[in-house]
Design an enzyme around this catalytic site. Sequence first.
Site: not given
Ligand SMILES: *Cc1c(COP(=O)(O)O)cnc(C)c1O
Length: 436
Positions: A265, A237, A142
């Site tokens: 995060k 990511d 994701y």
């Molecule tokens: C949480 C997450 C996102 C998205 O971040 P948001 O602040 O919710 O938009 C993207 N990539 C990874 C790996 C994530 O865990």
Amino acid sequence: MTRNADLFKIARGIIPGGVNSPARSFNAVGGAPKFIARAHGAHLWDEEGVKYVDYVGSWGPMLLGHCAPQVTEAISEQLRRGVSFGAPCEVELKVALVIRELMPSVELVRMVNSGTEACMSAIRVARAFTKRDKVIKFEGCYHGHADFFLSKAGSGLATLGEPSSAGVPAHVAATTLNARFNDVASVEKIFAGNAGEVAAVIVEPVVGNMGVVLPADDFLKRLQEICTANGALLIFDEVMTGFRVARGGAQERFDVKPDLTTLGKIVGGGLPVGAYGGRKDVMEMVAPLGPVYQAGTLSGNPLAMTAGFAQLEQIAMNYRQIFPQLERMGALLEDQVMQHARARSYPVTYARCGSMATLFFTKEVVKSWEEASRCDTRSFTKYFWSLMKDGIYMPPSQYEAFFMSTMHTEEIVMHTAEKMRRALDSVFSEGHFRNK
Ligand SMILES: *Cc1c(COP(=O)(O)O)cnc(C)c1O
């Protein structure tokens, strides 16, 4: 009706599904989500005063636990000096500098407001830098909810992606090509079929968003070699893994240097922050320096930056204690649960990277979405509600990571392990082993 049910009823009448992000709905496990009134350390209290040990941690940001005093004090001090200026402020530099100190591959960094924005912008930069349009991602990963990430494998992997959400134009989803995590051949096949067209490979170096899936030996290094050979950029990511799985994220833990990194995060200390950065020559594409437009009214606002800096500063100062402690507590919970599960041949596997983990309801080692998708989610649901009843708050889906903070003490972990063993016993007690 209980107070929680009341609140959820009102919420559903005014907010789609009653929640502002689908992950926090309890759709996968049924029932109403708990409305949380307050949090402190490793604990949450719901609106009915029930206390839980928290293993969601706001889905990752709360590395130091809730209301860490350094973060709380820094925020309240900044509150009195103003929360947003729309002009540069010194704390933006402090955040940028500490990110580069912890993660040296990030030579230039741009702050945004979410992980979604970070990933979306990193792809725009990669496309501009390479003058190519296609992007490779991995099924089950994701990267936020930008249109082109909401793509799933079409008929068979290595074909053009199909939209995985309504509202995403097919031609947009088709610019994303889906490979299989831990399967180098699937990546090579896509490159071979799209020669000179792939701008970037984006990957969660340790996947958290199909549950925790670890990279096989050399998988990440091979990705880097393939990208280099094909003139594509490698984007890690690290929105979830950054400052979570090691001081310098997964790129430190697995010793691979990506071209670009996306963060979120933990970087915001619980406030809405994302960031993307990496190679100087690539990041120089970003406006106002370069031709890639990307902007944000509240980006780098002093309140969010102050919260982020307060948490990152603690990590920079105390990483020698923080990460070994998280590793120890993560391993303790795993051992305490899995000794029990193995002795009884329960069909579960425990996937863990430091303080992020998933208990999969399958016997198979989960290497990619293919194995993850075969989990017994009915058993997970039973396990989840058993834990909830016992005051252990876990993510309400099999396909999520759970997180520990530095406030999860040995005592808390041993207490949790006892409840997890009990939950497993209740799932598997009736001899209804599903041999999945
Ligand atoms: C949480 C997450 C996102 C998205 O971040 P948001 O602040 O919710 O938009 C993207 N990539 C990874 C790996 C994530 O865990």
